[in-house]
Scaffold this motif. Structure first.
Motif, PDB file in Angstrom:
ATOM      1  N   PRO A  76      -6.393  -0.785  -4.756  1.00 32.32           N
ATOM      2  CA  PRO A  76      -5.981   0.174  -5.989  1.00 32.32           C
ATOM      3  C   PRO A  76      -6.955   1.485  -5.976  1.00 32.32           C
ATOM      4  O   PRO A  76      -6.248   2.341  -6.450  1.00 32.32           O
ATOM      5  CB  PRO A  76      -5.779  -0.616  -6.982  1.00 32.32           C
ATOM      6  CG  PRO A  76      -6.746  -2.015  -6.626  1.00 32.32           C
ATOM      7  CD  PRO A  76      -6.730  -2.121  -5.381  1.00 32.32           C
ATOM      8  N   SER A  82      -3.910  -8.741  -7.699  1.00 34.30           N
ATOM      9  CA  SER A  82      -4.771  -8.060  -7.159  1.00 34.30           C
ATOM     10  C   SER A  82      -6.178  -8.238  -7.245  1.00 34.30           C
ATOM     11  O   SER A  82      -6.546  -9.159  -8.218  1.00 34.30           O
ATOM     12  CB  SER A  82      -4.631  -6.453  -7.762  1.00 34.30           C
ATOM     13  OG  SER A  82      -5.555  -5.515  -7.057  1.00 34.30           O
ATOM     14  N   SER A 134      -6.804  -3.008 -12.061  1.00 30.81           N
ATOM     15  CA  SER A 134      -5.417  -2.924 -11.469  1.00 30.81           C
ATOM     16  C   SER A 134      -4.441  -3.924 -12.061  1.00 30.81           C
ATOM     17  O   SER A 134      -3.147  -3.689 -12.649  1.00 30.81           O
ATOM     18  CB  SER A 134      -5.425  -2.950  -9.952  1.00 30.81           C
ATOM     19  OG  SER A 134      -4.008  -2.748  -9.440  1.00 30.81           O
ATOM     20  N   GLN A 179       1.014  -1.098  -0.128  1.00 31.10           N
ATOM     21  CA  GLN A 179       0.135   0.031   0.156  1.00 31.10           C
ATOM     22  C   GLN A 179       1.016   1.348   0.002  1.00 31.10           C
ATOM     23  O   GLN A 179       2.117   0.962   0.078  1.00 31.10           O
ATOM     24  CB  GLN A 179      -1.071  -0.089   1.126  1.00 31.10           C
ATOM     25  CG  GLN A 179      -1.700  -1.278   1.323  1.00 31.10           C
ATOM     26  CD  GLN A 179      -2.795  -1.190   2.363  1.00 31.10           C
ATOM     27  OE1 GLN A 179      -3.644  -0.248   2.344  1.00 31.10           O
ATOM     28  NE2 GLN A 179      -2.929  -2.209   3.221  1.00 31.10           N
ATOM     29  N   ILE A 186      -1.234  -5.991  -5.114  1.00 34.27           N
ATOM     30  CA  ILE A 186      -1.458  -4.842  -4.655  1.00 34.27           C
ATOM     31  C   ILE A 186      -2.842  -4.471  -4.120  1.00 34.27           C
ATOM     32  O   ILE A 186      -3.808  -5.066  -4.764  1.00 34.27           O
ATOM     33  CB  ILE A 186      -1.504  -3.968  -6.370  1.00 34.27           C
ATOM     34  CG1 ILE A 186      -0.123  -4.080  -6.928  1.00 34.27           C
ATOM     35  CG2 ILE A 186      -2.118  -2.629  -6.134  1.00 34.27           C
ATOM     36  CD1 ILE A 186      -0.298  -3.662  -8.397  1.00 34.27           C
ATOM     37  N   ILE A 203      -0.827   3.324  -8.131  1.00 31.20           N
ATOM     38  CA  ILE A 203      -0.154   2.277  -7.158  1.00 31.20           C
ATOM     39  C   ILE A 203       0.676   1.289  -8.172  1.00 31.20           C
ATOM     40  O   ILE A 203       1.635   0.817  -7.843  1.00 31.20           O
ATOM     41  CB  ILE A 203      -0.929   1.782  -6.146  1.00 31.20           C
ATOM     42  CG1 ILE A 203       0.098   0.991  -5.304  1.00 31.20           C
ATOM     43  CG2 ILE A 203      -1.989   0.887  -6.801  1.00 31.20           C
ATOM     44  CD1 ILE A 203      -0.680   0.387  -3.888  1.00 31.20           C
ATOM     45  N   GLU A 204      -0.058   1.213  -9.246  1.00 24.88           N
ATOM     46  CA  GLU A 204       0.473   0.021 -10.110  1.00 24.88           C
ATOM     47  C   GLU A 204       1.941   0.811 -10.723  1.00 24.88           C
ATOM     48  O   GLU A 204       3.080  -0.026 -10.771  1.00 24.88           O
ATOM     49  CB  GLU A 204      -0.465  -0.174 -11.310  1.00 24.88           C
ATOM     50  CG  GLU A 204      -1.841  -0.843 -10.991  1.00 24.88           C
ATOM     51  CD  GLU A 204      -2.822   0.206 -10.407  1.00 24.88           C
ATOM     52  OE1 GLU A 204      -3.626  -0.269  -9.849  1.00 24.88           O
ATOM     53  OE2 GLU A 204      -2.427   1.401 -10.542  1.00 24.88           O
ATOM     54  N   TYR A 208      -5.483   4.109  -3.961  1.00 23.34           N
ATOM     55  CA  TYR A 208      -4.078   4.658  -4.324  1.00 23.34           C
ATOM     56  C   TYR A 208      -4.026   4.694  -5.812  1.00 23.34           C
ATOM     57  O   TYR A 208      -3.308   4.029  -6.509  1.00 23.34           O
ATOM     58  CB  TYR A 208      -3.243   3.628  -3.656  1.00 23.34           C
ATOM     59  CG  TYR A 208      -3.209   3.267  -2.317  1.00 23.34           C
ATOM     60  CD1 TYR A 208      -3.129   4.205  -1.332  1.00 23.34           C
ATOM     61  CD2 TYR A 208      -3.647   2.054  -1.987  1.00 23.34           C
ATOM     62  CE1 TYR A 208      -3.217   3.835   0.099  1.00 23.34           C
ATOM     63  CE2 TYR A 208      -3.809   1.704  -0.561  1.00 23.34           C
ATOM     64  CZ  TYR A 208      -3.485   2.751   0.541  1.00 23.34           C
ATOM     65  OH  TYR A 208      -3.889   2.506   1.748  1.00 23.34           O
TER      66      TYR A 208
END
Length: 304
Positions: free
Chosen positions: A159, A192, A197, A76, A156, A165-166, A162
């Motif tokens: 997602p 994920s 994501s 995260q 992940i 994030i990827e 965030y």
């Protein structure tokens, strides 16, 4: 993935014993890249989290001591954009954030800087011998499993919470040497619950093996096979027929889709799930599952 309690797993492990090593080759293929074998790959969920605090360096070290090369973790983003290895969206369950920052409820990971999270004790909740263990950054985690010559199933988390994030995850993996040919071909899988994501990871790095967490309807599997190589469901949600439906399809790399089931922590369910023909079992107590499924010591056969 939610781990459940460690107590039952530890008791089961004591009953069954440590068993024999699952794999000894440090360059073993990723779960599901070669010919199918009769028994599933065993993956240590959040490290050997039945025996050490989840997602800590102590947990991956314990998995290493037990002889397991594949570990699973969660990432995260902090408020200042640093990737940290932790499962919950909040810090309260597995750290002392409530004591250190009493006025910061609900103690969400996204509301704290990396420096603040680094102050927290992420081990005492599990046992006094782990007091002072920290929430590792993804960089710290990668360096430790690299030192241990372990392989990574990276999740992940959340997602939607965030954005970006990827890309951030792929950037750290690249900077730490985890997107070279060796790692991409056989030592890394990114998964994920968010199909979007997983698709983003595939679009940004088509060479990376990906996994979709959950149990999509069999009729929907062909659409997911366009961008994911794995369907990784809760073990309670599958059957032999479902596993066969997944195996009937090929993913974006031209290889058969695989199934890695989670979170199996006892011998009875490990045998049942193995009987469905799954390619991997994700578990808090990897030695228990290894003992139940019976891979002999020193067997380094390539995984499906």
């Amino acid at each position: 993935m939610y781990a459940g309690t460690a107590t039952a797993s530890v008791a089961a492990a004591a009953l069954l014993g440590a068993g024999t090593l699952l794999m000894s080759s440090t360059t073993a293929a990723a779960p599901g890249t070669e010919a199918r074998t009769a028994d599933p790959l065993v993956i240590a969920h959040r490290g050997a989290s039945a025996y050490a605090p989840e997602n800590t360096l102590a947990a991956v070290d314990k998995a290493d001591v037990l002889g397991f090369e594949w570990v699973e973790n969660d990432v995260q983003l902090t408020r200042d954009g640093v990737l940290v290895v932790i499962h919950d969206t909040g810090l309260k369950r597995t750290t002392d954030a409530e004591e250190v920052f009493p006025d910061r409820a609900p103690w969400a990971v996204k509301d704290f800087t990396a420096a603040e999270i680094a102050r927290l004790d992420a081990g005492s909740w599990f046992g006094p011998q782990y007091a002072g263990a920290r929430v590792p950054t993804l960089r710290q985690y990668l360096r430790r499993i690299g030192r241990n010559q372990q392989n990574l199933l990276l999740e992940i988390k959340n997602p939607d919470t965030y954005p970006g994030i990827e890309r951030a995850t792929l950037r750290v993996l690249r900077q730490e040497g985890w997107l070279d040919r060796d790692h991409v071909r056989g030592r890394l899988v990114i998964q994920s619950f968010g199909a979007g994501s997983v698709r983003k990871v595939h679009e940004q790095r088509p060479d990376v093996i990906t996994g979709l967490l959950g149990t999509p309807a069999a009729a929907d599997l062909p659409s997911y096979a366009e961008f994911t190589d794995r369907i990784n469901p809760a073990y309670t949600s599958i059957s032999g027929e479902y596993v066969a439906a997944v195996h009937a399809l090929k993913g974006p790399h031209g290889k058969r889709l695989q199934v890695n089931a989670w979170t199996v922590n006892d011998a009875e369910h490990a045998l049942r799930v193995a009987g469905y023909g799954v390619d991997g079992i994700i578990t808090n107590a990897p030695d228990v599952v290894r003992e139940a499924t019976g891979r002999p010591a020193g067997d380094t056969r390539a995984r499906p």
